[in-house]
Enzyme design. Sequence first.
Site, mmCIF file in Angstrom:
data_model
loop_
_atom_site.group_PDB
_atom_site.id
_atom_site.type_symbol
_atom_site.label_atom_id
_atom_site.label_comp_id
_atom_site.label_asym_id
_atom_site.label_seq_id
_atom_site.Cartn_x
_atom_site.Cartn_y
_atom_site.Cartn_z
ATOM 1 N N ASP A 205 0.812 -1.210 0.000
ATOM 2 C CA ASP A 205 0.000 0.000 0.000
ATOM 3 C C ASP A 205 0.850 1.267 0.000
ATOM 4 O OD1 ASP A 205 -2.354 1.554 0.252
ATOM 5 O OD2 ASP A 205 -2.179 1.546 2.444
ATOM 6 N N GLU A 449 3.103 -8.517 7.205
ATOM 7 C CA GLU A 449 1.855 -9.131 6.771
ATOM 8 C C GLU A 449 2.000 -10.082 5.593
ATOM 9 O OE1 GLU A 449 -1.097 -6.109 6.104
ATOM 10 O OE2 GLU A 449 -1.162 -5.540 8.210
ATOM 11 N N TYR A 502 -7.206 -3.393 12.234
ATOM 12 C CA TYR A 502 -7.979 -2.204 11.830
ATOM 13 C C TYR A 502 -9.458 -2.401 12.139
ATOM 14 C CZ TYR A 502 -3.738 -0.471 9.706
ATOM 15 O OH TYR A 502 -2.464 -0.017 9.520
ATOM 16 N N GLU A 538 0.497 -1.884 14.234
ATOM 17 C CA GLU A 538 -0.261 -0.916 13.427
ATOM 18 C C GLU A 538 -1.678 -0.857 13.954
ATOM 19 O OE1 GLU A 538 -0.441 -1.499 9.135
ATOM 20 O OE2 GLU A 538 1.695 -1.982 9.038
HETATM 21 C C1 BDP Z 1 -1.710 -2.487 6.710
HETATM 22 C C2 BDP Z 1 -0.416 -2.447 5.923
HETATM 23 C C3 BDP Z 1 -0.011 -1.022 5.564
HETATM 24 C C4 BDP Z 1 -1.212 -0.300 4.981
HETATM 25 C C5 BDP Z 1 -2.330 -0.295 6.010
HETATM 26 C C6 BDP Z 1 -3.572 0.451 5.495
HETATM 27 O O1 BDP Z 1 0.632 -3.055 6.650
HETATM 28 O O2 BDP Z 1 1.058 -1.018 4.661
HETATM 29 O O3 BDP Z 1 -0.916 0.995 4.537
HETATM 30 O O4 BDP Z 1 -2.701 -1.624 6.238
HETATM 31 O O5 BDP Z 1 -4.373 -0.177 4.829
HETATM 32 O O6 BDP Z 1 -2.273 -3.741 6.689
HETATM 33 O O7 BDP Z 1 -3.687 1.649 5.735
#
Ligand code: BDP
Length: 644
Positions: A205, A449, A502, A538
């Site tokens: 991404d 990932e 997320y 993250e």
């Molecule tokens: C995560 C990835 C990261 C992405 C992020 C996203 O590790 O590189 O930018 O998601 O979707 O899974 O913002």
Amino acid sequence: ELRSPSSSHLDLDLIKAGILLDSGMLFPQESSSREVKELNGLWAFRADRSPTRNQGFQRAWYKSRLAETGPVIDIPVPSSYNDVTQDPNLRDFIGWVWYEREVVVPARWISDGKTRVVLRVESAHYYSIVWVNGVKVTEHEGGHLPFEADIDGLLREDPTTTTCRITIAVNNTLDLHTLPPGSIQYMKDRTMYPEGFFVQNTNFDFFNYAGIHRSVLLYTTPKAYVDDITVVTDFLDSTGLVRYNVSIQGATLVTLKVTLIDKDGHCVVSSNDTSGVLKVVDVKLWWPYLMHENPGYLYSLEVRLNAADGTSTYEDVYSLPVGIRTVKVTKNQFLINNKPFYFHGVNKHEDSDIRGKGFDWPLVVKDFNLMKWLGANSFRTSHYPYAEEILQMCDRHGIVVIDESPGVGIKDIRSFENASLTHHLEVMDELVRRDKNHPSVVMWSVANEPAAEMPPAGFYFQMLIKHTKVLDPTRPVTFITDSNYARDKGAPYVDVICVNSYFSWYHDPGHLEVIQIQLNTQFENWYGKYQKPIIQSEYGADAAPGFHSDPPVMFTEEYQKLVLRDYHSVFDQKRKLYVVGELIWNFADFMTTQGVTRMVGNKKGIFTRQRQPKEAAFILKERYWRLANETGRLPLWTKYPCSH
Ligand code: BDP
């Protein structure tokens, strides 16, 4: 063909193949015996737009001045080439581009046969071939680590000319076995696509910026020189221990003097051996920012070499910054100098307007000032190794680093094949060779990932992690996971579990109320299964700066703030148990490939791409300073904030 994990033959071969890098990669440095000449500035440039992208090789563009074989434009080095022109085809270009620069080499570098001249590229993305005066001197695969070539022999072939022409061809194409991987897809339906249409597919991404991203330079050493230094530190009560090893090239008969010098310039201890242990009385340890009043304390290890080869004598001097500290992991703690360390930090990218991934000092300094303002004590080099100058800043400021390889987007089963694994192991060799001596680097991350649920993933990560531990037995190793804990084939091999999630974004979008329960479940599951410390590597949400709504909806600054708040409340329960860190995704907005989920890039930054704060930045700032107050010791200037 993938071999099974029981294949101990492959196991050994791979590990042996890896540690056979035959030279060091010390950061170029001026000293009484060394000179450095930066070749940054404008280079002549041409993209090979022929259908096969092969014209440059067919017509040997390296053999004469680039301007003689076709039109050239000015391109700055260091910089990505993508965003500096008005040409959409160059922004999205895939294939070979050609760079050229003519340099005047100081005459004495050539006339003095005792001098070694090295051409070094700090990084070029992705595959590079280098010629000097039309002669190929090196090639290198990998977009984020330095490579170099000795060129004095070549320069001396015609000692009458001191001008040398450096040509560098760089190709950004990614395939199944590159790191990161990708694939080229040709669209053959002529009712749908024009002749020759193809795209570069990737599974990561961020925009695949390309070009010469970091400095190009020439430097000298004597012909007998300090090729590499390895330092491992420890301490016992108030005595520091610096275990060192110096490797030398170009001479057998040498005398060496190794001196450890403190910040005030005083010699602390010295030795005449090429390897040994230096004992430092009343040691000043290297501490992270916000963990100690005096973070980032560095000694300097001066290595002075005197050598002779029968006809000549040589002297070489190299000074390596050394921070004395230890790193250990228990089942629920991450210890620096035997004290629990809690990562409160960020994930970054090398990314900015116009430059793309090009190294830029004003940007580096701004980012450090923002991290310190935020109260961040750490970051992860998501998703590739950053410029070494950035690690040097971390050493000096006490910012702790999780150093990540470019193993991102490994999602296709063919990217677990031996060709990929072998290259990945080589990249780890190059990464550890470059970064092993940085006290700021406390953990290696071999990938982000990957498709860890695929059958070959277990073997692949077992090999990678084992190999990295052979390269560096002193630091923990991890990879970053996003998948279901139950299916994760690599997790048994890591020292620290790093999880990205997320909630209320990619899952249950809009439902903030699920975050706490889902995050709690995530932690309990991982810890329950592995009993290892966990870092939330993250979490975050996109926010378009200036978008507001109450009640909050996705993409507003309010929603981003609330996602953070709900994550934080669970971190606060679990950090007392086994969660050892939290890294926000992301420090700043960054560019991505175009797609329907990305509006001019990824907006999960707490700062905009121009490094201005969104509301979430203030939430994080408040939290990080509070965490620092609870877990660390603030620097003196924070007691008098008005005078700062
Ligand atoms: C995560 C990835 C990261 C992405 C992020 C996203 O590790 O590189 O930018 O998601 O979707 O899974 O913002």
